[in-house]
Design a protein around this motif. Structure first.
Motif, PDB file in Angstrom:
ATOM      1  N   CYS A  13     -46.642   4.531 -17.760  1.00 36.87           N
ATOM      2  CA  CYS A  13     -47.483   4.720 -18.939  1.00 36.87           C
ATOM      3  C   CYS A  13     -48.778   5.424 -18.538  1.00 36.87           C
ATOM      4  N   ASN A  14     -49.486   5.968 -19.495  1.00 33.70           N
ATOM      5  CA  ASN A  14     -50.631   6.828 -19.203  1.00 33.70           C
ATOM      6  C   ASN A  14     -51.786   6.080 -18.547  1.00 33.70           C
ATOM      7  N   ASP A  15     -51.906   4.774 -18.794  1.00 35.87           N
ATOM      8  CA  ASP A  15     -53.003   3.979 -18.225  1.00 35.87           C
ATOM      9  C   ASP A  15     -52.524   3.079 -17.084  1.00 35.87           C
ATOM     10  N   ALA A  16     -51.518   3.536 -16.335  1.00 38.10           N
ATOM     11  CA  ALA A  16     -50.922   2.724 -15.271  1.00 38.10           C
ATOM     12  C   ALA A  16     -51.911   2.387 -14.171  1.00 38.10           C
ATOM     13  N   GLU A  17     -52.797   3.307 -13.815  1.00 39.59           N
ATOM     14  CA  GLU A  17     -53.735   3.079 -12.715  1.00 39.59           C
ATOM     15  C   GLU A  17     -54.696   1.939 -13.022  1.00 39.59           C
ATOM     16  N   SER A  18     -55.112   1.823 -14.295  1.00 42.69           N
ATOM     17  CA  SER A  18     -56.052   0.760 -14.670  1.00 42.69           C
ATOM     18  C   SER A  18     -55.394  -0.616 -14.659  1.00 42.69           C
ATOM     19  N   LYS A  19     -54.063  -0.657 -14.753  1.00 44.46           N
ATOM     20  CA  LYS A  19     -53.342  -1.942 -14.763  1.00 44.46           C
ATOM     21  C   LYS A  19     -52.912  -2.379 -13.367  1.00 44.46           C
ATOM     22  N   LEU A  20     -53.131  -1.536 -12.359  1.00 50.44           N
ATOM     23  CA  LEU A  20     -52.609  -1.825 -11.026  1.00 50.44           C
ATOM     24  C   LEU A  20     -53.201  -3.101 -10.438  1.00 50.44           C
ATOM     25  N   GLU A  21     -54.516  -3.265 -10.512  1.00 50.24           N
ATOM     26  CA  GLU A  21     -55.156  -4.408  -9.868  1.00 50.24           C
ATOM     27  C   GLU A  21     -54.656  -5.741 -10.409  1.00 50.24           C
ATOM     28  N   SER A  22     -54.344  -5.777 -11.706  1.00 46.97           N
ATOM     29  CA  SER A  22     -53.860  -7.032 -12.303  1.00 46.97           C
ATOM     30  C   SER A  22     -52.447  -7.381 -11.848  1.00 46.97           C
ATOM     31  N   LEU A  23     -51.750  -6.406 -11.252  1.00 40.98           N
ATOM     32  CA  LEU A  23     -50.370  -6.634 -10.800  1.00 40.98           C
ATOM     33  C   LEU A  23     -50.270  -6.811  -9.294  1.00 40.98           C
ATOM     34  N   ARG A  24     -51.387  -6.707  -8.578  1.00 46.70           N
ATOM     35  CA  ARG A  24     -51.362  -6.815  -7.124  1.00 46.70           C
ATOM     36  C   ARG A  24     -50.738  -8.123  -6.653  1.00 46.70           C
ATOM     37  N   CYS A  25     -50.986  -9.189  -7.376  1.00 46.88           N
ATOM     38  CA  CYS A  25     -50.474 -10.496  -6.966  1.00 46.88           C
ATOM     39  C   CYS A  25     -48.953 -10.576  -7.048  1.00 46.88           C
TER      40      CYS A  25
END
Length: 508
Positions: free
Chosen positions: A371-383
């Motif tokens: 999705c277009n905003d994938a980079e902004s969601k990365l940190e929330s998925l690190r775990c």
């Protein structure tokens, strides 16, 4: 000495085998070490030999049908009918020839390690069968050149040695699948192993053993470790006898005294030992050699030296190849771009800063799969990261689009990197470029040596598991490639990449 004899007499009884085998190897079977004379080794080896023998006979009769019946009808211009007096390929002489051919192939297969149950095969199964068959084929051609007493169908041998590697590979792969199912259901045909150690690597091996993903091995006892050689001598032998172990997997922190004692105890019980090696031993470097200083054994590493002229010529050729590939694949690029636009909002291409050769930064291009905003969601998925080190991988990443998942599975999302190859920032084969933010913590560590060469569209670890491989193993393979790269190795990796992508191995 008496204690050692008592230990030897108390070891598990070896697997009994007919006296014919004893006469062949020249020693009583009871004297053969248990991990060699076990039911697992004898059974798996016998099944593999039987499978290859069946492959030879099956190929023989299929080739007869194709040459005598099918090809003269389908391709009359190339294959003429065979006179009746020459088609008796079931006579005694020809069956004797078939037996000799089968025995020769089995011996060459054994020499190529196709019946080695202790080690993983380093080369593709089809390639090993092809090498065996081409060797026998050349010997047969040499024999036919000097033998003028018999009439032979020359095309018969060409068809036979073309079909046999394929049929042998199919039957062996089917046998491996059956053996894996048997191991999962019954726990048999596996080397019983004792695992010593309690670090992350030991826990990973223990987990894979429970999932039957350790090839020929299974962990029957897990020991957290030992504090002294005396403790090993006291506690380990009874455990080995009780579990009837064939191997010890020793994964404690490097300790010369403990490692030596483990090897001594294993040798007294005729048991194999698997020990971890330092990372630099995994990097097979042709620029290294053994050395001695004042009686101390050392490993001598020389710096990498590559031909400047050769590197420049290859870079020019790869740029030309990338330009041709971009031209030929332009219709596919257009189709993928349309699908991406129809599936989700955002640009067709995704650009990201990556590290290249000698850690020089460049903007890598690929098709957008998220999705277009994938980079902004990365940190929330690190775990939820399912791998380690500088890699971030999730099998069910919520940011991936429907078309993006298809592109990732088929690796079509990487095709725009042909532009980077054309610009001289990448090569067709080389370590995969990683995001700068993920590799920054490793700039002062040994893993950064993977940046000694230019990054590539594909690499050696992508042919060995792709997303299933951890960061450290990936770095070791990349450094190995940097030290051993050749034109033929690049060709082999490219061919293996097509196979891996075709069967979607380790992609997500």
């Amino acid at each position: 000495m008496c204690d050692l004899r008592n230990e030897m007499s108390a070891k598990p009884k070896a697997f009994k085998c007919p006296s014919l085998f004893e006469s062949l190897i020249g020693i009583p079977f009871s004297k053969v070490p248990p991990f060699i004379a076990s039911k697992e080794v004898v059974s798996v080896t016998a099944l593999r030999i039987l499978a290859d023998g069946v492959s030879v006979f099956l190929t023989y009769f299929i080739t007869l049908f194709l040459r005598l019946k099918a090809f003269p009808v389908l391709f009359p211009s190339f294959f003429s009918p065979i006179p009746e007096k020459f088609v008796d390929y079931f006579s005694g002489d020809y069956l004797l020839f078939l037996g000799a051919l089968c025995l020769s192939l089995l011996l060459v297969n054994a020499y190529n390690g196709l019946y080695d149950v202790f080690h993983l095969q380093k080369r593709p199964l089809l390639w090993l069968y092809f090498v065996s068959n081409i060797f026998i084929f050349l010997l047969l051609v040499l024999w036919l050149w000097f033998d003028k007493n018999y009439w032979h169908m020359r095309s018969f041998y060409v068809i036979f040695f073309f079909l046999n590697p394929t049929i042998s590979c199919i039957i062996r792969s089917s046998l491996n699948k059956v053996l894996m199912d048997i191991r999962k259901k019954t726990g048999r045909l596996l080397f019983r192993s004792v695992l010593v150690g309690n670090d992350a690597a030991a826990q990973k091996i223990l987990k894979k053993s429970k999932e039957f993903r350790l090839s020929n091995y299974t962990i029957v006892r897990h020991l957290e470790g030992f504090s002294s050689p005396e403790e090993i001598r006291e506690k380990l032998p009874p455990i080995l006898q009780q579990e009837k172990a064939s191997f010890i997997v020793f994964l404690m922190k490097p300790n010369e005294a403990l490692s030596t004692e483990i090897i001594n105890v294993a040798a007294a019980h005729h048991i194999g030992v698997l020990l971890p090696m330092p990372a630099y031993f995994n990097i097979v470097n042709p620029f290294s050699y053994n050395d001695f200083i004042k009686g101390k054994a050392l490993l001598h590493f020389n710096p990498l030296v590559f031909g400047v002229a050769e590197s420049r010529i290859r870079a020019v050729l790869e740029r030309i190849g990338a330009a041709v590939a971009l031209l030929v694949l332009s219709p596919l690029f257009l189709l993928v771009a349309i699908l991406i636009k129809l599936d989700s909002k955002g640009p067709v291409f995704f650009f990201q800063e990556r590290y290249g050769k000698d850690c020089k930064r460049f903007r890598m291009c690929k098709f957008r799969t998220m999705c277009n905003d994938a980079e902004s969601k990365l940190e929330s998925l690190r775990c939820k990261n399912e791998t380690d080190g500088a890699l971030f991988k999730m099998k069910d990443d919520p940011r991936v689009t429907k078309v993006g998942r298809l592109l990732r599975t088929t690796s079509l999302d990487e095709l725009p990197q042909l532009i980077n190859i054309f610009r001289g920032e990448m090569r067709f084969v080389g370590p995969r470029p990683l995001p700068c933010r993920d590799l920054d913590p490793y700039l002062e560590k040994w893993q950064i040596k993977r940046q000694l060469v230019a990054p590539g569209l594909t690499c050696i670890w992508q042919t060995c598991g792709r997303s299933d491989i951890g960061f450290d193993i990936m770095a070791v393979l990349d450094i190995w490639y940097a030290h051993n790269r050749t034109f033929w190795l690049d060709c082999h990796i490219i061919l293996r990449t097509f196979y891996t992508v075709l069967f979607c191995r380790g992609s997500y």
